[in-house]
Scaffold this motif. Structure first.
Motif, PDB file in Angstrom:
ATOM      1  N   GLU A 148     -83.580  -4.953 -49.958  1.00 21.09           N
ATOM      2  CA  GLU A 148     -84.435  -5.749 -49.068  1.00 21.09           C
ATOM      3  C   GLU A 148     -85.884  -5.899 -49.561  1.00 21.09           C
ATOM      4  N   PRO A 149     -86.581  -4.836 -49.995  1.00 20.62           N
ATOM      5  CA  PRO A 149     -87.963  -5.033 -50.447  1.00 20.62           C
ATOM      6  C   PRO A 149     -88.071  -6.006 -51.632  1.00 20.62           C
ATOM      7  N   MET A 150     -87.111  -5.962 -52.535  1.00 18.84           N
ATOM      8  CA  MET A 150     -87.159  -6.873 -53.677  1.00 18.84           C
ATOM      9  C   MET A 150     -86.812  -8.287 -53.256  1.00 18.84           C
ATOM     10  N   LEU A 151     -85.914  -8.419 -52.304  1.00 18.89           N
ATOM     11  CA  LEU A 151     -85.598  -9.746 -51.778  1.00 18.89           C
ATOM     12  C   LEU A 151     -86.820 -10.356 -51.098  1.00 18.89           C
TER      13      LEU A 151
ATOM     14  N   ALA B 233     -89.933  -9.655 -51.753  1.00 19.13           N
ATOM     15  CA  ALA B 233     -90.903  -9.994 -52.801  1.00 19.13           C
ATOM     16  C   ALA B 233     -90.525 -11.293 -53.495  1.00 19.13           C
ATOM     17  N   LEU B 234     -89.227 -11.509 -53.701  1.00 18.07           N
ATOM     18  CA  LEU B 234     -88.761 -12.753 -54.317  1.00 18.07           C
ATOM     19  C   LEU B 234     -89.130 -13.955 -53.453  1.00 18.07           C
ATOM     20  N   LEU B 235     -88.915 -13.848 -52.155  1.00 15.95           N
ATOM     21  CA  LEU B 235     -89.197 -14.983 -51.269  1.00 15.95           C
ATOM     22  C   LEU B 235     -90.695 -15.203 -51.100  1.00 15.95           C
ATOM     23  N   ARG B 236     -91.498 -14.149 -51.201  1.00 21.39           N
ATOM     24  CA  ARG B 236     -92.947 -14.349 -51.188  1.00 21.39           C
ATOM     25  C   ARG B 236     -93.404 -15.081 -52.438  1.00 21.39           C
TER      26      ARG B 236
END
Length: 907
Positions: free
Chosen positions: A359-362, A364-367
């Motif tokens: 979730e945290p990397m997801l 960051a990807l969407l940001r």
């Protein structure tokens, strides 16, 4: 949640995810090889599996294993095939590559396919750069498509510290000839319109970076290797490596034995277990962690395959184009180690999804790319990667078994490093050394102490997030600490010692005075002036004006003894300096290789006529032992013992050191009675058998005390008690570093390496040219002395540099002469004596028609020098010798100083 929970469905991993249909095609070819498949051009493929199914469904037998080979390589991933390919290019024959499963079915199959030169140390940049050029030409060489696309890459910076680190990296890359540019956020948007730039302060653009299909590259390397005669056998498990008298003699597999001279462990995730399976256990310190990345389907407007790779390290993610969508993974703060109990599968399968973990990397990807929120998820991939205790791969010959080589532990950069690492290892095996300094990667930087599974499990949980963490100068690992400590550790810790670790040994950096805010000091991490500046300055001042004590117990210490002259004869051959000195004398010397380069830099004490005490740098413990044992004759009357654990080493530095020791021993310690570079066994306090040596490794007056470990606490307490009247205090290695650099002392592993000779660093006076005694490297040094050196170790004192406001030099900064690049710095420290920064480094004049030219005094003395710190150049004064006249003017206790140990070795 950005993506609906319903869309987070498990997918069956397609073997062709990175290149649709590739693996079935690869395995089809591999399977038919054993039955006589012929490649275009008429050459027969030489890889096989034990059993194959023919076109009519009948079972056919594969090519049997050979009974002998010159070299056996274990591991059919991209690392193993690269080693096989490069050995074949260098003319090796009888090469056998064994793969326990299917070729390339390990981590290689699930690799993200990014090839980037944005690496923290120069040897890694060189390996990545070579890999890039190799993969680009492989398709033309083999006819096998590799999916190579030169996309370039963008390393993003969300804050000024990250931006500074990228600027420093750009300066180093330009030294290597790698094209790169520091760009503004608006330029990032032009190169990749999907990137949200609102929180960026800048970026590093690397136009030469690329993406490939790693299974295709592996197939191409295997094809090229087979075309040069390499035999590749799938579904063949190496059970153990046979060793006799310290040499590899063969391997035992589940299909029979193969006699061989060399063995290469490229087993990736299973390299540790394979090392433990040899008859003589080999330590391969690595551990696996789960690694996640996401595959999406294309957005409304598909992403072009040439879109730059994005590395958002502050967001802990990377992003690349993939079949119109994206592939995005990262290095999370809370990684999940695996396989601690050992191997549990022959081939790497896509492991269980963990959306909560991702979730945290997801997010960051969407940001970073908000438009992807509308994309459909294709798959979350979970694959293992192996990591090492210091984030650098493991390469080279193992210290305990001759002919056993390792190339493993790629820290999620196997594709990026495989080409260059395979090349260097093949050179190492062919010539006895690679064509570049690979010491930072040498497996001998580790010992058995790093092979604990508990240590490795805990350390890799720190290492994996560190890959994308911002690493400021002199950061330290936090896990696996207090593994090796001095008997004085607790005593020093209560007095404010702040610790760093070297080869598993705790060493004091500096001592925080009472009342100082320890937490804020520990949190101080910066590229600018550090908060410990004044603390270290006070320790340096005490070393120069009174007396300081530094615990240097971490030094490597060996004793070489013999019944006759065997010990002297061995050291005379291995050491450049003359060891045939009277008993009690100390000799600073290098141990050189055939090229005249430093394999070790040490101090040798002749304790008795046939007994020598060898003192080497801390991280030389395994390497130096291996070097000595490699050249020792098989003589029962010659004995080498590692006594590092037997002695505590205290360094008493300063003009009042002689007063302290004089009171404790009732012996005059003045230079008249105790000359420089001399050793006496004495009593200090109540303790007998203390080896007292008149050297400090800094150029300052003082003494090294080598104390039997049971007396360590007593001697320390006595020294501190008597020393109170002389202003004694504890000091750490940061003060030692400042002192040795301002005295122009070179340090092995930073300034000196296997490619640096004594003539290049001003140590010709430590070479026994005036004797007829032969020694290793003598012929090369004589030739170099006749021809002249093409590079030179110099001291640079920065001018017009504001210590308070400007960025500090640390190491690796480019050096310019009259505006032209001429070298790089290797060490740097603030000189509290000169009140300026001092850099040490090597410079070379420009080549003439591609031929190196000789360094002349005029080249050093008459040029205008500058040091580039993160893109900003600062003028510097260059010298071939320390600024002794300035030192003389500024010493407050000149009469008490003893300078005859002026060129003491830096350990």
């Amino acid at each position: 949640m950005p993506f609906p929970r319903a869309m987070r469905t498990s997918c069956v991993w397609s073997s062709g995810a990175l290149s649709p249909g590739l693996l079935p095609r690869l395995l089809k070819h591999a399977g038919s090889c054993g039955t006589g498949w012929t490649r275009p051009g008429g050459r027969r493929c030489l890889w096989s599996s034990p059993r194959r199914v023919g076109s009519a469904g009948e079972t056919t037998q594969a090519i049997p294993l050979p009974s002998q080979a010159r070299v056996v390589i274990c591991g059919g991933g991209i690392v193993g095939t690269s080693v096989a390919y490069h050995l074949a290019l260098l003319g090796w024959s009888e090469i056998v590559l064994l793969e326990q499963g299917r070729l390339g079915a390990g981590t290689t199959r699930l690799c993200a396919g990014i090839v980037s030169v944005a690496k923290p140390i120069s040897i890694e940049c060189k390996m990545a750069d070579y890999s890039n050029s190799l993969y680009e030409r492989l398709e033309e060489e083999t006819g096998v498509k590799t999916g190579y696309v030169k996309t370039g890459s963008l390393c993003l910076a969300q804050n000024q510290d990250r931006f500074l680190s990228l600027k420093r990296l750009a300066s180093r890359l330009k030294v290597m000839g790698v094209a790169c540019n520091i760009i503004k956020p608006k330029d990032v948007s032009k190169l990749h319109p999907l990137i949200n730039i609102h929180d960026l302060v800048g970026a590093l653009h690397l136009p030469g970076d690329a993406v490939v299909s790693s299974p295709d590259v592996n197939h191409s390397l295997a094809t090229a290797a087979a075309s040069h005669g390499v035999q590749i056998h799938e579904r063949t498990t190496v059970n153990h490596v046979m060793v006799e008298k310290g040499h590899v003699t063969g391997v035992e597999t589940d299909r029979g034995a193969i006699q061989c001279e060399y063995f290469v462990n490229c087993a990736g995730q299973w390299a540790y277990e394979l090392g433990q399976a040899s008859e003589t256990k080999v330590s391969v310190p690595l551990h696996g962690c789960e690694h996640f990345y996401l595959l999406t389907k294309p957005p409304a407007e598909p992403i072009q395959p040439t879109a730059p790779v994005v590395m958002d390290m502050d967001g802990r993610i990377y992003i690349r184009a993939w079949q119109g969508g994206v592939l995005s993974g990262g290095f999370e703060k809370n990684p999940k180690p695996i396989f601690t109990e050992g191997r549990n599968q022959l081939e790497i399968q896509n492991m269980q999804e963990d959306w909560d973990h991702f979730e945290p990397m997801l997010s960051a990807l969407l940001r970073r790319m908000p438009e992807l929120e509308a994309c459909e998820i294709q798959q979350l991939v979970n694959c293992p990667e192996s990591f090492t205790p210091d984030m650098r791969c493991l390469m080279g010959e193992t210290p305990g078994v001759h002919g056993y080589f390792v190339l493993a532990g790629m820290n999620a950069s196997g594709l990026t490093f495989a080409g260059g690492a395979g090349k260097y290892l093949a050179e190492w095996m062919t010539y006895g050394y690679p064509t570049a300094n690979v010491w930072p990667l040498d497996i001998k930087r580790f010992g058995n102490l790093q092979s604990s599974r508990t240590f490795l499990r805990h350390r890799v949980m720190e290492v994996m997030p560190l890959l994308y963490n911002l690493k400021v100068p002199r950061w330290d690992f936090q896990t696996g600490r207090q593994l090796r400590t001095s008997p004085l550790y607790d005593r020093l810790d209560t007095q404010g010692a702040r610790w760093m670790e070297k080869h598993g040994f705790e060493r004091a950096k500096y001592f925080v005075p009472a009342g100082k805010d320890l937490l804020s000091l520990d949190a101080s991490k910066t590229f600018y002036k550090p908060d410990w500046f004044d603390i270290v300055g006070a320790e340096v001042k005490c070393c120069k004006e009174a007396v300081c004590v530094i615990d240097m117990s971490s030094f490597t210490k060996f004793e070489l003894t013999s019944t006759d002259d065997q010990a002297l004869e061995l050291l005379q051959y291995l050491c450049a300096n003359d060891l045939d000195v009277p008993v009690g004398h100390i000799v600073h010397t290098g141990m050189l290789n055939e090229r005249g380069g430093y394999e070790n830099d040490c101090s040798v004490v002749r304790i008795k006529k046939n007994s020598f005490f060898i003192i080497s740098p801390t991280d030389q413990q395994v390497h130096c032992w291996s070097w000595l044992k490699k050249h020792m004759p098989n003589d029962p009357h010659l004995h080498l013992e590692d006594v590092s654990w037997k002695y505590t080493a205290l360094n008493l530095i300063g003009p009042r050191a002689m007063d302290v020791l004089g009171e404790l021993s009732y012996v005059s310690m003045t230079p008249e009675h105790f000359p420089s570079l001399f050793c006496k066994e004495m009593s200090v306090g109540y303790a007998n058998g203390i080896r007292v040596m008149s050297m400090t490794h800094t150029g300052e007056p003082g003494f090294m005390l080598y104390i039997p470990i049971e007396y360590a606490l007593h001697v320390y307490n006595e020294v501190m008690s008597v020393g109170q009247k002389y202003g004694i205090r504890n000091a750490g290695y940061y003060a030692l570093r400042s002192l040795r650099i301002e005295k122009f002392f070179a340090f092995w592993g930073q300034d000196l390496d296997p490619f640096t000779t004594p003539l290049e660093c001003g140590r010709e006076f430590r070479v026994k040219f005036d004797t007829d005694v032969d020694f290793l490297g003598r012929a090369s040094l004589i030739l170099q002395r006749q021809q002249g050196v093409s590079r030179r170790f110099i001291m640079l004192v920065l001018e017009d540099h504001d210590t308070e406001l400007d960025l500090w030099p640390w190491w690796g900064e480019p050096i310019y002469r009259n505006g032209d690049l001429c070298g790089t710095t290797t060490s740097s420290a603030y000189s509290y004596t000169l009140e300026r920064h001092v850099c040490l480094g090597f410079v070379s004049p420009p080549c003439l028609d591609g031929i190196p030219t000789v360094v002349t005094p005029d080249f050093i003395n008459k040029g205008d020098y500058e040091v580039d710190i993160a893109g900003q150049r600062y003028p510097a004064k260059a010298k071939l010798y320390p600024f002794s006249s300035l030192f003389a003017q500024q010493r407050r206790r000149k009469d008490d100083m003893e300078l005859s140990n002026f060129q003491g070795t830096g350990l």
